[in-house]
Design a protein around this motif. Structure first.
Motif, PDB file in Angstrom:
ATOM      1  N   ALA A  34       0.813  -1.218   0.000  1.00 49.81           N
ATOM      2  CA  ALA A  34       0.000   0.000   0.000  1.00 49.81           C
ATOM      3  C   ALA A  34       0.848   1.269   0.000  1.00 49.81           C
ATOM      4  CB  ALA A  34      -0.927   0.003   1.218  1.00 49.81           C
ATOM      5  N   GLN A  35       2.167   1.107  -0.091  1.00 54.82           N
ATOM      6  CA  GLN A  35       3.059   2.269   0.059  1.00 54.82           C
ATOM      7  C   GLN A  35       2.783   3.356  -0.977  1.00 54.82           C
ATOM      8  OE1 GLN A  35       7.203   1.674  -1.020  1.00 54.82           O
ATOM      9  NE2 GLN A  35       7.907   3.059   0.593  1.00 54.82           N
ATOM     10  N   VAL A  36       2.880   2.989  -2.249  1.00 53.37           N
ATOM     11  CA  VAL A  36       2.774   3.996  -3.301  1.00 53.37           C
ATOM     12  C   VAL A  36       1.348   4.557  -3.384  1.00 53.37           C
ATOM     13  CG1 VAL A  36       2.932   4.394  -5.785  1.00 53.37           C
ATOM     14  CG2 VAL A  36       4.693   3.059  -4.617  1.00 53.37           C
ATOM     15  N   SER A  37       0.347   3.668  -3.331  1.00 50.61           N
ATOM     16  CA  SER A  37      -1.036   4.148  -3.488  1.00 50.61           C
ATOM     17  C   SER A  37      -1.439   5.067  -2.343  1.00 50.61           C
ATOM     18  CB  SER A  37      -1.998   2.966  -3.603  1.00 50.61           C
ATOM     19  OG  SER A  37      -1.918   2.154  -2.443  1.00 50.61           O
ATOM     20  N   THR A  38      -1.006   4.755  -1.129  1.00 47.88           N
ATOM     21  CA  THR A  38      -1.371   5.608   0.011  1.00 47.88           C
ATOM     22  C   THR A  38      -0.723   6.987  -0.127  1.00 47.88           C
ATOM     23  OG1 THR A  38      -1.505   3.665   1.448  1.00 47.88           O
ATOM     24  CG2 THR A  38      -1.388   5.809   2.531  1.00 47.88           C
ATOM     25  N   ALA A  39       0.557   6.994  -0.463  1.00 49.03           N
ATOM     26  CA  ALA A  39       1.257   8.280  -0.598  1.00 49.03           C
ATOM     27  C   ALA A  39       0.674   9.086  -1.757  1.00 49.03           C
ATOM     28  CB  ALA A  39       2.753   8.035  -0.812  1.00 49.03           C
ATOM     29  N   GLU A  40       0.359   8.389  -2.850  1.00 53.56           N
ATOM     30  CA  GLU A  40      -0.196   9.070  -4.026  1.00 53.56           C
ATOM     31  C   GLU A  40      -1.547   9.723  -3.690  1.00 53.56           C
ATOM     32  OE1 GLU A  40      -0.239   6.395  -7.368  1.00 53.56           O
ATOM     33  OE2 GLU A  40       0.813   7.934  -8.557  1.00 53.56           O
ATOM     34  N   LYS A  53       9.465  16.773   1.668  1.00 53.38           N
ATOM     35  CA  LYS A  53      10.734  16.323   2.242  1.00 53.38           C
ATOM     36  C   LYS A  53      10.568  14.917   2.803  1.00 53.38           C
ATOM     37  CE  LYS A  53      12.107  21.021   3.340  1.00 53.38           C
ATOM     38  NZ  LYS A  53      12.211  22.041   4.394  1.00 53.38           N
ATOM     39  N   VAL A  54      10.964  13.939   2.010  1.00 54.11           N
ATOM     40  CA  VAL A  54      10.788  12.550   2.431  1.00 54.11           C
ATOM     41  C   VAL A  54      11.960  12.119   3.307  1.00 54.11           C
ATOM     42  CG1 VAL A  54      10.538  10.157   1.666  1.00 54.11           C
ATOM     43  CG2 VAL A  54       9.467  12.019   0.350  1.00 54.11           C
ATOM     44  N   VAL A  55      11.637  11.551   4.446  1.00 55.71           N
ATOM     45  CA  VAL A  55      12.633  11.018   5.374  1.00 55.71           C
ATOM     46  C   VAL A  55      12.243   9.581   5.684  1.00 55.71           C
ATOM     47  CG1 VAL A  55      13.641  11.223   7.687  1.00 55.71           C
ATOM     48  CG2 VAL A  55      13.049  13.294   6.396  1.00 55.71           C
ATOM     49  N   SER A  56      13.232   8.694   5.711  1.00 54.97           N
ATOM     50  CA  SER A  56      12.986   7.290   6.017  1.00 54.97           C
ATOM     51  C   SER A  56      13.458   7.005   7.445  1.00 54.97           C
ATOM     52  CB  SER A  56      13.760   6.453   4.999  1.00 54.97           C
ATOM     53  OG  SER A  56      14.057   5.182   5.512  1.00 54.97           O
ATOM     54  N   ALA A  57      12.619   6.346   8.237  1.00 53.90           N
ATOM     55  CA  ALA A  57      12.997   6.074   9.635  1.00 53.90           C
ATOM     56  C   ALA A  57      12.113   4.992  10.252  1.00 53.90           C
ATOM     57  CB  ALA A  57      12.885   7.354  10.471  1.00 53.90           C
ATOM     58  N   ALA A  77      11.921   5.657  -4.724  1.00 51.75           N
ATOM     59  CA  ALA A  77      10.877   5.733  -5.750  1.00 51.75           C
ATOM     60  C   ALA A  77       9.745   6.635  -5.266  1.00 51.75           C
ATOM     61  CB  ALA A  77      10.361   4.331  -6.064  1.00 51.75           C
ATOM     62  N   LEU A  78       9.500   6.573  -3.966  1.00 54.76           N
ATOM     63  CA  LEU A  78       8.439   7.390  -3.375  1.00 54.76           C
ATOM     64  C   LEU A  78       8.777   8.881  -3.478  1.00 54.76           C
ATOM     65  CD1 LEU A  78       5.880   6.410  -1.848  1.00 54.76           C
ATOM     66  CD2 LEU A  78       7.040   7.066   0.247  1.00 54.76           C
ATOM     67  N   GLN A  79      10.037   9.218  -3.167  1.00 53.31           N
ATOM     68  CA  GLN A  79      10.446  10.625  -3.253  1.00 53.31           C
ATOM     69  C   GLN A  79      10.299  11.135  -4.689  1.00 53.31           C
ATOM     70  OE1 GLN A  79      12.392  13.214  -0.813  1.00 53.31           O
ATOM     71  NE2 GLN A  79      11.090  14.112  -2.365  1.00 53.31           N
ATOM     72  N   GLN A  80      10.655  10.310  -5.651  1.00 53.10           N
ATOM     73  CA  GLN A  80      10.513  10.700  -7.065  1.00 53.10           C
ATOM     74  C   GLN A  80       9.063  10.965  -7.411  1.00 53.10           C
ATOM     75  OE1 GLN A  80      12.536   7.768  -9.557  1.00 53.10           O
ATOM     76  NE2 GLN A  80      13.974   9.412 -10.103  1.00 53.10           N
ATOM     77  N   MET A  81       8.195  10.083  -6.947  1.00 50.42           N
ATOM     78  CA  MET A  81       6.769  10.225  -7.237  1.00 50.42           C
ATOM     79  C   MET A  81       6.208  11.482  -6.579  1.00 50.42           C
ATOM     80  SD  MET A  81       3.502   9.704  -5.860  1.00 50.42           S
ATOM     81  CE  MET A  81       3.538   8.472  -4.562  1.00 50.42           C
TER      82      MET A  81
END
Lengths: 233, 233
Positions: free
Chosen positions: A83-89, A136-140, A126-130
């Motif tokens: 659900a990562q991409v669809s939720t962020a989109e 400001k995307v941060v991974s944690a 890929a998420l930051q690109q989209m």
């Protein structure tokens, strides 16, 4: 506990899950206003009610992911990889100018104890690109067992790698981790999230092989510079 | 120190480098017969002579990579990424039936603090494919700073993830790590080496950002089951 106006409002997409709920509870206890999002407003409200019973007077509000993303100053996403991409989109337009903390791990069932990173490298790149440069995307938090988060009064015996291309945004997230009882470190650019993402499968593998459920890592040989959560304004 | 006949002879390809020299010294002090290999026999002999001055009576023998691979029971490779495939290929026929411990990290200069894994996943998986099923490839020691290894009397404040598709071979390497002063854990299949490989760039990034040179990790929440190095026969 009173909500200070200096602290940002934190929205948690997929917050009804174990990881999101644990973070919500810890931030609420630390005095943050937390908006717990879910695809279903009803499910969010139920999860929030359960957490509020443990939150010592703090109030977590349940709502849809959209509403949480719209009202929050900092948006955290704790959803399954699928659900990562669809939720962020679905909330993309609501994230502009905000810090977006992605907790997603690219686990590919059924072999979740086997590292299976996307061919492009880390999933979060890929998420930051989209999402584009205005978010400001941060991974944690990929390596923090939900079991450890759930016991909200205990400090956590696992450190957090914070990766992102914006250093100030990373600092904010290091402060949020401290508020939730965790030591966090600057892991470098967003590409370095691949290490944390891959490590989660190794920790699952350790859990399975050594019959535990709280495998984690500590960073050694590096001075921990506590960042006050006051930077998270 | 006398060499017991029960311990395997360890050959280290690229052993004149910092990482290989540190491992050679520690294993020699633990009573192993160590063959230090290099492309140049002369360079290997020089490096071995230097190490023997510190090895407390143990003897490390310098020789070509070919000679070390041929005579050793367990072969360890500590070469730069650019030499990984060619070095392994050059001794392929000499590795049959042996454990081959790959320490290579896929660092891509100049940005060595940025994770840049091969598109295929971990670098070591491609190596196992090239070497074929008769060589038991195990990935280990990627996260251990050469600075930590060099001080051979000190235990090391960084754990080792041991990944490989053969559990018994992993056990042997866990024993070798213990003999060299390190705690090592079963990290799962060879594919999981991606985590250790990626993590090295993060540790380099931590070293740069926090101005240290010994960043490492400890595994938490998992009981350390010490494996006697007697399994390494």
């Amino acid at each position: 506990m009173s909500i200070t106006t200096e602290k940002p409002v934190i929205g948690i997409l997929g917050g009804a899950g174990h990881e999101g709920s644990g973070l919500a509870l810890r931030w609420a206890k630390a005095g943050y206003e937390v908006l717990l999002g879910s695809r279903s407003a009803e499910r969010a409200a139920e999860a929030a009610a359960k957490l509020n019973a443990h939150a010592g007077g703090a109030t977590i509000l349940g709502m849809t992911n959209d509403a949480a993303a719209a009202r929050a100053g900092i948006v955290v996403m704790t959803v399954p990889f699928s659900a990562q991409v669809s939720t962020a989109e679905s909330v993309k337009a609501l994230l502009e100018g905000k810090i977006f903390v992605d907790v997603t791990v690219p686990l590919v069932p059924p072999k979740v104890a086997r590292v299976q990173l996307p061919a492009s490298g880390s999933a979060v790149e890929a998420l930051q690109q989209m999402l584009g440069g205005k978010v400001k995307v941060v991974s944690a938090f990929q390596n923090i067992s939900a079991h450890l988060l759930a016991d909200a009064d205990k400090p956590i015996d696992c450190d957090v790698l914070v990766c992102g291309d914006d250093k100030d945004a990373r600092d904010v997230v290091i402060g949020l981790a401290a508020a939730a009882g965790m030591r966090a470190f600057h892991g470098g650019p967003l590409a370095n999230s691949a290490a944390a993402e891959a490590l989660t499968s190794v920790l699952i593998s350790l859990n399975q092989q050594y019959k535990v459920n709280v495998a984690g890592i500590r960073i050694t040989g590096v001075p921990y510079l506590a960042v006050s959560d006051s930077v998270a304004r």
